[in-house]
Design a protein around this motif. Sequence first.
Motif, short mmCIF file in Angstrom:
data_model
loop_
_atom_site.label_atom_id
_atom_site.label_comp_id
_atom_site.label_asym_id
_atom_site.label_seq_id
_atom_site.Cartn_x
_atom_site.Cartn_y
_atom_site.Cartn_z
N SER A 366 68.68 87.31 74.37
CA SER A 366 69.42 88.07 75.38
C SER A 366 68.61 89.31 75.74
N ALA A 367 68.51 89.58 77.03
CA ALA A 367 67.79 90.76 77.50
C ALA A 367 68.61 91.41 78.60
N SER A 368 68.53 92.73 78.67
CA SER A 368 69.30 93.46 79.68
C SER A 368 68.52 94.68 80.13
N LEU A 369 68.83 95.13 81.34
CA LEU A 369 68.18 96.30 81.91
C LEU A 369 69.03 97.52 81.58
N VAL A 370 68.44 98.45 80.81
CA VAL A 370 69.15 99.66 80.38
C VAL A 370 68.34 100.88 80.81
N ASP A 371 68.94 101.71 81.66
CA ASP A 371 68.26 102.92 82.15
C ASP A 371 66.88 102.60 82.72
N GLY A 372 66.81 101.49 83.46
CA GLY A 372 65.57 101.13 84.14
C GLY A 372 64.55 100.42 83.28
N LYS A 373 64.87 100.15 81.99
CA LYS A 373 63.94 99.46 81.11
C LYS A 373 64.61 98.23 80.52
N TRP A 374 63.83 97.16 80.39
CA TRP A 374 64.34 95.94 79.78
C TRP A 374 64.40 96.09 78.27
N GLN A 375 65.50 95.63 77.69
CA GLN A 375 65.68 95.64 76.24
C GLN A 375 66.19 94.29 75.78
N ALA A 376 65.80 93.89 74.59
CA ALA A 376 66.27 92.64 74.00
C ALA A 376 66.96 92.97 72.69
N SER A 377 68.15 92.42 72.48
CA SER A 377 68.89 92.73 71.26
C SER A 377 68.64 91.73 70.16
N LYS A 378 68.35 90.47 70.52
CA LYS A 378 68.22 89.44 69.50
C LYS A 378 67.54 88.21 70.08
N ALA A 379 66.76 87.54 69.24
CA ALA A 379 66.22 86.23 69.59
C ALA A 379 66.52 85.29 68.43
N VAL A 380 66.90 84.05 68.75
CA VAL A 380 67.36 83.12 67.72
C VAL A 380 66.63 81.78 67.86
N MET A 381 66.22 81.23 66.72
CA MET A 381 65.66 79.87 66.71
C MET A 381 65.90 79.25 65.35
N SER A 382 65.72 77.94 65.29
CA SER A 382 65.90 77.21 64.04
C SER A 382 64.55 76.74 63.51
N ARG A 383 64.41 76.82 62.21
CA ARG A 383 63.22 76.38 61.49
C ARG A 383 63.68 75.68 60.21
N SER A 384 62.75 75.30 59.38
CA SER A 384 63.05 74.75 58.06
C SER A 384 61.97 75.22 57.10
N ALA A 385 62.22 75.05 55.80
CA ALA A 385 61.27 75.53 54.80
C ALA A 385 61.40 74.68 53.55
N ARG A 386 60.32 74.66 52.77
CA ARG A 386 60.34 73.88 51.53
C ARG A 386 59.31 74.41 50.55
#
Length: 401
Positions: A366-386
């Motif tokens: 998610s990204a939004s324009l705040v006071d003339g500047k773009w900001q992103a609050s969070k990015a989400v993805m799925s992975r795995s591990a072993r």
Amino acid sequence: MTQGTDTNMNSRPQIKVPATYMRGGTSKGVFFNVADLPASMQAPGRVRDQVLLRVIGSPDQYGKQTDGMGGATSSTSKTVLVSQSTQADHDVDYLFGQVSIDKPVVDWSGNCGNLSAAVGPFAIAQGMLDAGRLPDNGIVEVKIWQANIAKTIVASVPIKDGEVQEIGDFELDGVTFPAAEIELAFMDPAAGDGDLFPTGNIVDDLAVEGHGVFLATMINAGIPTIFVNAADLGFSGKELQSDINSDASLLTKLEAIRLSGALQMGLANTLQEASASQHTPKLAFVAPADSYTASSGKLVDREEIDLLVRAMSMGQLHHAMMGTAAVAISVAAAVPGSLVNLACGGGNRNAVRFGHPSGTLKVGASASLVDGKWQASKAVMSRSARILMEGSVRVPASAFD
């Protein structure tokens, strides 16, 4: 005396260092619990870097890392240090070291998004979380402080019968066998305290001496990344490693673009300074969705994806996609007018599925324009591990000198 043998120095016994070898996403690395390390390795400095280089088998003029744990690719020449967190409301601190294959360098400038998926499971296996927090069956959130870039990652780790669930039916292109899904949330993903777009522009003209001028979106999310149009490079966006990694002149051109972008993003003051960091920034090229055959032989249909993305890592085309670059892709796609967004067809987006050399990956942001500047609050993805192996690595005593 046998040729090449120094009985005074080289005959000393090797030193055993507790370690765990893990896959995270499409990467592999050697993980260390800082509390188990020799005192000389617990703090930044020459000895720690020397030991990690020797563990991985670098520098190796043959480019194979035969005498170490590395796999002679950017995805497998990695080290991770995990400790109890020094930050309030976090479980562990995670420090990532990208080990150069052919140079005596451990690059601490950025994160590895793929290995981020293995940090939570490693911490649990090491008993670094209160056992009372672990359900018999369910999900536990591990709050990770990513020390390289001073950011928070929240890993949702599946638990089965009181232990980390590693085997499952989640399929990740670039990894042969299915495993259990781990969701990663990269909070406030702009690296450091800098602006999302450090040049102040969503699209820039990037002048590269000897190669011309390229349209570029230079974004500071996940890891600083330079996006250019595949067509401007003479590419289709469907390239595989064999199409690029054997062409020395092409690799030189791509590196020149990356270095010029590093200067324009303010990450370095000179080309020489920029070239000292192979890990940061990343260079990626994008193209509209199209059908192609992935490196596994799998057909990726254009209807399955929103765009094509290929990325360079440590001077080579990556076999899949770096996790941190995937964060950059998701955030850039959410900003109307960026080259990534335009390759998707433009408009407002909070998720994107892109095609990479090994297949596809879906990421959200998610990204939004705040006071003339773009900001992103969070990015989400799925992975795995072993966990692949656990015990100790053996390191020649001379690495500690």
